[in-house]
Design an enzyme around this catalytic site. Structure first.
Site, mmCIF file in Angstrom:
data_model
loop_
_atom_site.group_PDB
_atom_site.id
_atom_site.type_symbol
_atom_site.label_atom_id
_atom_site.label_comp_id
_atom_site.label_asym_id
_atom_site.label_seq_id
_atom_site.Cartn_x
_atom_site.Cartn_y
_atom_site.Cartn_z
ATOM 1 N N TYR A 1 0.650 -1.238 -0.067
ATOM 2 C CA TYR A 1 0.070 0.070 -0.207
ATOM 3 C C TYR A 1 0.856 1.287 -0.032
ATOM 4 C CZ TYR A 1 -5.023 -0.715 0.046
ATOM 5 O OH TYR A 1 -6.219 -1.086 -0.251
ATOM 6 N N GLU B 1 -0.571 4.558 -0.884
ATOM 7 C CA GLU B 1 -1.191 5.923 -0.943
ATOM 8 C C GLU B 1 -0.469 7.109 -0.536
ATOM 9 O OE1 GLU B 1 -4.258 4.071 1.270
ATOM 10 O OE2 GLU B 1 -5.841 5.132 0.224
ATOM 11 N N ASP C 1 -5.897 13.857 -24.876
ATOM 12 C CA ASP C 1 -5.762 12.517 -24.653
ATOM 13 C C ASP C 1 -5.178 11.916 -25.653
ATOM 14 O OD1 ASP C 1 -6.502 9.818 -24.136
ATOM 15 O OD2 ASP C 1 -8.597 10.122 -23.851
ATOM 16 N N THR D 1 -2.932 6.269 -21.917
ATOM 17 C CA THR D 1 -2.868 4.984 -21.162
ATOM 18 C C THR D 1 -1.227 4.494 -21.730
ATOM 19 O OG1 THR D 1 -3.729 4.120 -23.449
ATOM 20 C CG2 THR D 1 -5.282 4.415 -21.242
ATOM 21 N N LYS E 1 -1.195 1.112 -25.253
ATOM 22 C CA LYS E 1 -1.556 0.955 -26.477
ATOM 23 C C LYS E 1 -0.111 1.043 -27.158
ATOM 24 C CE LYS E 1 -6.393 2.605 -25.685
ATOM 25 N NZ LYS E 1 -6.416 3.263 -24.492
ATOM 26 N N ARG F 1 -1.138 -2.433 -18.689
ATOM 27 C CA ARG F 1 -2.393 -1.791 -18.674
ATOM 28 C C ARG F 1 -2.360 -0.859 -17.589
ATOM 29 N NH1 ARG F 1 -6.729 -2.546 -21.411
ATOM 30 N NH2 ARG F 1 -5.509 -4.103 -22.552
#
Ligand code: DSN
Length: 413
Positions: A53, A55, A199, A225, A228, A234
């Site tokens: 974790y 954060e 984008d 992203t 691609k 991903r």
């Protein structure tokens, strides 16, 4: 793939993963938003940062034990900044939609207006579609493409922006095959006092290699992203000017997300290193060459190519010109081991579930090493299916040809 433990603990899932690997290896992947990651990226994905974790951000986490994780995340950030000449980068967005959500919320208050391309002309759900948060929570003005040329009409976009005065102007698309004049978008945004957002999820791998204009150095915010054309795991990232760094970071965490997926961020770091190599430039160049040849060959076989061609990794084929539909063509191609997706074409008279087009792209086949001569052959096979979508004999024949072709281009040994 070394999956001994998985095989022993969960043979059923192991078998499904092997089947999926075989499907990927024995078929031709022409979905433009997909790619094949390297063995090194795959290995990084399956590592222990998944246990952690973290954060917060490097140096300011809400959990102990993040000393090494900070180094991993900073490595990814610094490589990404170098790749795109970005002033600031955030690599925590879990995927493209959350990245866009964070970016929009960093710049706009609910109810404020932004301008973007319609989904059915090549935009994205998060670019203000009415069923998506972006269309529900903000006011949206949509632009499209010119009905005759199927190209962006920058003068029309400028006129609309001057009339509507949006607070943010969004460019960058999922199904627009031609080059985007980002400099013009920046000028239009400036002329109405709007933020300029892009984008570049689809074209990121082209933007960082000089195969497409890179908006990052002069846009306020750019989302992408990483899986691609960029050929990473991903995931997603946001790049912005320094002055917006705090707003972007806060919009990702704590506004939108909790713990980042640090194994994905580790794999992103690997992919960004790969993308910084000269070989990746050659790859991106070949992606574009392959798409051009695929479009030209399909056109020479009598298929109508939307906007008459491509400057990028993708093309749209209006399959109604051959008497079939997007859905029928997608399904028939799938049966033959050729993967693509049905897609609306500009001003489509058909419905999104069974539109007039299919969308094809070359990132994955280029990763496998295919070049122009394979594109000529693929165009011939695709055309055979488009002309005979109901013929079991044709589908079986093409499937056998595809399997043979794929054997010559092994990828994951
Ligand atoms: N799913 C992506 C694409 O295929 O273009 C967009 O989110």
């Amino acid at each position: 793939m070394h999956l001994e433990a998985l095989k022993e603990v969960d043979p059923k899932l192991y078998s499904l993963i092997i089947q999926e690997k075989e499907r990927q290896m024995q078929g031709v992947e022409l979905i433009p938003s997909e790619n094949l990651v390297s063995q090194a990226v795959l290995e990084a994905l399956a590592t222990v940062p998944t246990n952690k974790y973290s954060e917060g951000y490097a140096g300011k986490r809400y959990y102990g034990g993040n000393e090494i994780i900070d180094k991993i995340e900073l490595l990814a950030i610094n490589r990404l900044k170098k790749l795109f000449e970005a002033e600031h980068a955030n690599v925590q967005p879990l995927s493209g939609s959350p990245a866009n959500m964070a970016a929009l919320f960093a710049f706009l208050k609910p109810g404020e207006k932004f301008m973007a391309m319609r989904l059915d002309m090549g935009g994205h759900l998060t670019h203000g579609h009415k069923v998506n948060f972006s269309g529900v929570l903000f006011k949206v003005v949509h632009y499209g493409v010119d009905p005759k040329t199927e190209l962006l009409d920058y003068d029309a976009i400028e006129r609309l922006a001057k009339k509507e005065k949006p607070s943010l102007l969004l460019s960058g698309y999922t199904a627009y095959p031609r080059a985007i004049d980002f400099k013009r978008f920046r000028e239009i945004a400036d002329s109405v006092g709007a933020y300029a957002m892009a984008d570049i999820a689809h074209i990121a791998g082209l933007c960082c290699t000089g195969m497409h204009e890179n908006p990052v150095p002069y846009f306020d915010v750019v989302t992408t992203t990483t899986h691609k054309t960029l050929r990473g795991p991903r995931g997603a990232a946001i790049m912005c000017k320094k002055e917006f760094a705090e707003a972007i970071d806060k919009a990702v965490f704590p506004f939108l997300q909790g713990g980042p997926h640090e194994n994905v961020i580790a794999a992103q770091a690997v992919a960004f290193k790969e993308a910084l190599q000269p070989s990746f430039k050659r790859y991106a160049k070949q992606v574009v060459k392959n798409a051009r040849v695929l479009a030209e060959e399909l056109a020479s076989l009598g298929n109508r190519i939307v906007s008459n061609g491509t400057d990028t990794h993708l093309l749209l084929v209006d399959v109604t010109s051959k008497g079939t539909t997007g859905l029928e063509a997608e399904k028939a191609l799938e049966k033959a081991g050729i993967y693509c997706n049905k897609n609306t074409i500009p001003y489509d008279k058909r419905k999104p579930w069974d539109p007039s087009g299919i969308r094809l792209g070359t990132p994955a086949v280029t990763t496998r090493g295919m070049k122009e001569s394979e594109m000529v052959f693929l165009a011939y096979l695709i055309n055979r299916i488009i002309e005979n979508p109901k013929s079991k004999a044709v589908i079986e024949k093409v499937k056998a040809e595809i399997k043979e072709l794929c054997k010559q281009f092994p990828f994951y040994e």
